[in-house]
Design a protein around this motif. Sequence first.
Motif, PDB file in Angstrom:
ATOM      1  N   GLN A   1       0.694  -1.320  -0.020  1.00 21.56           N
ATOM      2  CA  GLN A   1       0.102  -0.018  -0.005  1.00 21.56           C
ATOM      3  C   GLN A   1       0.737   1.268   0.014  1.00 21.56           C
ATOM      4  OE1 GLN A   1      -3.425  -0.093  -0.270  1.00 21.56           O
ATOM      5  NE2 GLN A   1      -3.050  -2.481  -0.630  1.00 21.56           N
ATOM      6  N   PRO A   2       0.477   2.251  -0.620  1.00 21.48           N
ATOM      7  CA  PRO A   2       1.326   3.595  -0.787  1.00 21.48           C
ATOM      8  C   PRO A   2       1.449   4.429   0.347  1.00 21.48           C
ATOM      9  CG  PRO A   2      -0.775   3.776  -1.940  1.00 21.48           C
ATOM     10  CD  PRO A   2      -0.859   2.352  -1.699  1.00 21.48           C
ATOM     11  N   SER A   3       0.575   4.120   1.353  1.00 20.53           N
ATOM     12  CA  SER A   3       0.591   4.918   2.653  1.00 20.53           C
ATOM     13  C   SER A   3      -0.095   4.440   3.665  1.00 20.53           C
ATOM     14  CB  SER A   3      -0.550   6.221   2.320  1.00 20.53           C
ATOM     15  OG  SER A   3      -1.955   5.685   2.012  1.00 20.53           O
ATOM     16  N   MET A   4       0.008   4.616   4.951  1.00 21.91           N
ATOM     17  CA  MET A   4      -0.761   4.251   6.178  1.00 21.91           C
ATOM     18  C   MET A   4      -2.280   4.261   6.209  1.00 21.91           C
ATOM     19  SD  MET A   4       1.440   2.672   8.348  1.00 21.91           S
ATOM     20  CE  MET A   4       0.414   2.549   9.714  1.00 21.91           C
ATOM     21  N   PHE A   5      -2.741   5.426   5.592  1.00 21.62           N
ATOM     22  CA  PHE A   5      -3.966   5.673   5.318  1.00 21.62           C
ATOM     23  C   PHE A   5      -4.603   4.461   4.471  1.00 21.62           C
ATOM     24  CE2 PHE A   5      -7.836   7.190   3.114  1.00 21.62           C
ATOM     25  CZ  PHE A   5      -8.472   7.620   3.867  1.00 21.62           C
ATOM     26  N   GLN A   6      -3.873   4.030   3.492  1.00 23.30           N
ATOM     27  CA  GLN A   6      -4.433   3.130   2.632  1.00 23.30           C
ATOM     28  C   GLN A   6      -4.336   1.771   3.216  1.00 23.30           C
ATOM     29  OE1 GLN A   6      -6.421   4.426   0.265  1.00 23.30           O
ATOM     30  NE2 GLN A   6      -6.308   2.472  -0.560  1.00 23.30           N
ATOM     31  N   THR A   7      -3.312   1.575   4.010  1.00 20.56           N
ATOM     32  CA  THR A   7      -3.269   0.214   4.761  1.00 20.56           C
ATOM     33  C   THR A   7      -4.360   0.180   5.667  1.00 20.56           C
ATOM     34  OG1 THR A   7      -0.806   0.679   4.586  1.00 20.56           O
ATOM     35  CG2 THR A   7      -1.653  -1.253   6.287  1.00 20.56           C
ATOM     36  N   ALA A   8      -4.817   1.222   6.428  1.00 21.54           N
ATOM     37  CA  ALA A   8      -5.771   1.237   7.168  1.00 21.54           C
ATOM     38  C   ALA A   8      -6.897   1.124   6.588  1.00 21.54           C
ATOM     39  CB  ALA A   8      -5.867   2.476   8.238  1.00 21.54           C
ATOM     40  N   THR A   9      -7.344   1.331   5.642  1.00 21.54           N
ATOM     41  CA  THR A   9      -8.418   1.327   4.516  1.00 21.54           C
ATOM     42  C   THR A   9      -8.717  -0.088   4.015  1.00 21.54           C
ATOM     43  OG1 THR A   9      -8.281   3.260   3.683  1.00 21.54           O
ATOM     44  CG2 THR A   9      -9.542   1.931   2.460  1.00 21.54           C
ATOM     45  N   LEU A  10      -7.508  -0.711   3.742  1.00 17.94           N
ATOM     46  CA  LEU A  10      -7.471  -2.350   3.382  1.00 17.94           C
ATOM     47  C   LEU A  10      -7.725  -3.033   4.616  1.00 17.94           C
ATOM     48  CD1 LEU A  10      -6.832  -4.575   1.223  1.00 17.94           C
ATOM     49  CD2 LEU A  10      -4.410  -4.312   2.386  1.00 17.94           C
ATOM     50  N   ILE A  11      -7.343  -2.881   5.987  1.00 15.80           N
ATOM     51  CA  ILE A  11      -7.692  -3.667   7.021  1.00 15.80           C
ATOM     52  C   ILE A  11      -9.215  -3.499   7.256  1.00 15.80           C
ATOM     53  CG2 ILE A  11      -7.150  -4.242   9.438  1.00 15.80           C
ATOM     54  CD1 ILE A  11      -4.457  -2.903   8.919  1.00 15.80           C
ATOM     55  N   GLY A  12      -9.597  -2.360   7.282  1.00 17.94           N
ATOM     56  CA  GLY A  12     -11.004  -2.096   7.685  1.00 17.94           C
ATOM     57  C   GLY A  12     -11.981  -2.727   6.720  1.00 17.94           C
TER      58      GLY A  12
ATOM     59  N   MET B   1      -7.294   3.490  14.876  1.00 14.97           N
ATOM     60  CA  MET B   1      -8.153   2.715  15.651  1.00 14.97           C
ATOM     61  C   MET B   1      -9.355   2.244  14.324  1.00 14.97           C
ATOM     62  SD  MET B   1     -10.192   1.905  18.693  1.00 14.97           S
ATOM     63  CE  MET B   1     -10.879   2.871  19.581  1.00 14.97           C
ATOM     64  N   ILE B   2      -9.365   0.986  14.056  1.00 15.53           N
ATOM     65  CA  ILE B   2     -10.131   0.513  13.181  1.00 15.53           C
ATOM     66  C   ILE B   2     -11.425  -0.227  13.501  1.00 15.53           C
ATOM     67  CG2 ILE B   2     -10.332  -1.001  10.977  1.00 15.53           C
ATOM     68  CD1 ILE B   2      -7.135  -0.696  10.831  1.00 15.53           C
ATOM     69  N   TYR B   3     -12.706   0.342  13.404  1.00  9.03           N
ATOM     70  CA  TYR B   3     -13.922  -0.355  13.892  1.00  9.03           C
ATOM     71  C   TYR B   3     -14.353  -1.578  13.129  1.00  9.03           C
ATOM     72  CZ  TYR B   3     -13.781   4.129  16.395  1.00  9.03           C
ATOM     73  OH  TYR B   3     -13.506   5.085  17.139  1.00  9.03           O
ATOM     74  N   PRO B   4     -15.248  -1.997  13.571  1.00 12.24           N
ATOM     75  CA  PRO B   4     -15.934  -3.455  12.883  1.00 12.24           C
ATOM     76  C   PRO B   4     -16.627  -2.882  11.593  1.00 12.24           C
ATOM     77  CG  PRO B   4     -16.793  -3.164  15.151  1.00 12.24           C
ATOM     78  CD  PRO B   4     -15.825  -2.154  14.875  1.00 12.24           C
ATOM     79  N   GLU B   5     -16.996  -1.698  11.376  1.00 13.62           N
ATOM     80  CA  GLU B   5     -17.854  -1.361  10.399  1.00 13.62           C
ATOM     81  C   GLU B   5     -16.736  -1.004   9.169  1.00 13.62           C
ATOM     82  OE1 GLU B   5     -18.095  -0.187  13.396  1.00 13.62           O
ATOM     83  OE2 GLU B   5     -20.187  -0.757  13.682  1.00 13.62           O
ATOM     84  N   GLY B   6     -15.396  -0.976   9.418  1.00 13.00           N
ATOM     85  CA  GLY B   6     -14.471  -0.833   8.272  1.00 13.00           C
ATOM     86  C   GLY B   6     -13.960   0.688   8.555  1.00 13.00           C
ATOM     87  N   ASN B   7     -14.544   1.553   9.243  1.00  9.07           N
ATOM     88  CA  ASN B   7     -13.927   2.877   9.173  1.00  9.07           C
ATOM     89  C   ASN B   7     -12.874   3.034  10.434  1.00  9.07           C
ATOM     90  OD1 ASN B   7     -16.031   2.676  10.998  1.00  9.07           O
ATOM     91  ND2 ASN B   7     -16.943   4.406  10.583  1.00  9.07           N
ATOM     92  N   PHE B   8     -12.232   4.168  10.416  1.00  4.53           N
ATOM     93  CA  PHE B   8     -11.093   4.423  11.375  1.00  4.53           C
ATOM     94  C   PHE B   8     -10.882   5.732  11.577  1.00  4.53           C
ATOM     95  CE2 PHE B   8      -9.615   3.624   7.122  1.00  4.53           C
ATOM     96  CZ  PHE B   8      -8.810   4.599   6.937  1.00  4.53           C
ATOM     97  N   ILE B   9     -10.288   5.862  12.961  1.00  7.58           N
ATOM     98  CA  ILE B   9      -9.962   7.117  13.289  1.00  7.58           C
ATOM     99  C   ILE B   9      -8.440   7.126  13.686  1.00  7.58           C
ATOM    100  CG2 ILE B   9     -12.115   7.860  14.256  1.00  7.58           C
ATOM    101  CD1 ILE B   9     -10.909   7.050  16.931  1.00  7.58           C
ATOM    102  N   GLU B  10      -7.648   8.553  13.531  1.00  8.89           N
ATOM    103  CA  GLU B  10      -6.407   8.522  13.634  1.00  8.89           C
ATOM    104  C   GLU B  10      -6.000   8.966  14.945  1.00  8.89           C
ATOM    105  OE1 GLU B  10      -3.938  10.137  10.429  1.00  8.89           O
ATOM    106  OE2 GLU B  10      -2.152   9.766  11.514  1.00  8.89           O
ATOM    107  N   ALA B  11      -4.739   8.665  15.538  1.00  8.58           N
ATOM    108  CA  ALA B  11      -4.089   9.361  16.611  1.00  8.58           C
ATOM    109  C   ALA B  11      -3.593  10.551  16.519  1.00  8.58           C
ATOM    110  CB  ALA B  11      -3.358   8.447  17.554  1.00  8.58           C
ATOM    111  N   GLY B  12      -3.582  11.497  17.184  1.00 10.37           N
ATOM    112  CA  GLY B  12      -2.878  12.917  17.247  1.00 10.37           C
ATOM    113  C   GLY B  12      -2.447  13.505  18.376  1.00 10.37           C
ATOM    114  N   ARG B  13      -1.830  14.639  18.252  1.00 13.94           N
ATOM    115  CA  ARG B  13      -1.618  15.311  19.451  1.00 13.94           C
ATOM    116  C   ARG B  13      -2.458  15.182  20.724  1.00 13.94           C
ATOM    117  NH1 ARG B  13       3.042  18.794  20.343  1.00 13.94           N
ATOM    118  NH2 ARG B  13       3.464  18.605  18.085  1.00 13.94           N
TER     119      ARG B  13
END
Lengths: 243, 243
Positions: free
Chosen positions: A80-91, A131-143
């Motif tokens: 995958q080209p990015s972490m975002f894309q990786t999370a999408t694939l897992i979701g 954090m990836i939810y069972p619905e396939g969507n996710f949120i990202e950690a930040g400051r």
Amino acid sequence: MTYCVGLLVERGLVFMSDTRTNAGLDNISVVSKMKTWEVPGERFLCLLSAGNLATTQATVSLLDERKLAPAERQPSILTQPSMFQTATLIGETVKEVISGSAQGGQSADAVFSASFILGGQIKGGRPRLFMIYPEGNFIEAGRDNPFFQIGEHKYGRPIIIRTYDPEMSLEDCAKLLLVSFDSTIKSNLSVGLPIDMQFYEKDSCVKGYRRRFDQRDEYYRTISDGWSDALKSAFDALPAFER
Amino acid sequence: MTYCVGLLVERGLVFMSDTRTNAGLDNISVVSKMKTWEVPGERFLCLLSAGNLATTQATVSLLDERKLAPAERQPSILTQPSMFQTATLIGETVKEVISGSAQGGQSADAVFSASFILGGQIKGGRPRLFMIYPEGNFIEAGRDNPFFQIGEHKYGRPIIIRTYDPEMSLEDCAKLLLVSFDSTIKSNLSVGLPIDMQFYEKDSCVKGYRRRFDQRDEYYRTISDGWSDALKSAFDALPAFER
């Protein structure tokens, strides 16, 4: 249940997960809930999972392309080209697994549910934590929300909230998370030893230090016993209540 | 949710409850969840409640015999021969209230659920502490399980488990419970200030010291701020993790 934490600090990422899985109180086993992938120097990924074990294992197996013969596998999670894309694939994968289980067979959607914490870095980007939810969507950690917990998260949360500092060393993160895990294990039977821990050093793009803590681990026992004493001293140091 | 704790020590009982009630996140109010009864020198009772507010208020009103005109009330809760009998009466009352709400009207049993902590002493007996379930049955605290929590109990549990000592003074119990409540309030919106606290001194059979802690309470603020610092010092005092 389960207890897993992913923690984002300036120096990298620290992951910790328990290993207890149970089908009823009278049927418990030890299963690692931590899976890592790496292409040394190019990317490192760590995935923690909570929820239905069949769902989480199927998800990891699909991501690993275990449908194919070992020689033919080129897991797309490593391309995958990015972490975002990786999370999408897992979701997408977890969503597919859950809907597959829910169709035709027993109909109890919630039973097949699972959540994930994904952390890592792909060269060119920065370390990221999702954090990836069972619905396939996710949120990202930040400051403002620098850590994620899944599973039995309540017992061990106050200590992280009060002690977390973005400039902590990975070693201090290990100490903090061990305290959080020990508090949880002392309060809840569904979370148990051994504990798996994985370090990721920022910009290394390789799998870092890994350790398993079991009942006999000397450092774990020092923390577990020492924290009770340290808490009592801290408590005694607070001003007494007067009527 | 709610957070209430009843703690049994050799010197008596300490009760603490938050006051947040909510019907959705956008509709919160302050309601005391602590009710006391006494016949000075003969008996003292304290009841903490969690769950559906209509159920808990109806239960307390029935126990208070508010169906009758004020002059005619002789609450039977004040004439039970034992604490066991008192817990039985409360259990029967809550069961009756819940089944009354569930019949004929909206049918969502769990929605009407409520749990209680009852503590107190009747002359001739010893101080006793009970947890009463919505089914009307109950369990009693003892040497091995000297406290009960109802509502949002997980965040504040580890500190009680690690610091409780049966020989604590009531003042130290107050300090301990304030730390437990503060940890919960910092982690969960459904538990909120002000906090009600009630002391009961063993064998006094009268209502003891009572206090409400709000946002401006100097001691509460000392504990809330001081505990973060104390925890950090305790954490720093633990041996560092080494790879």
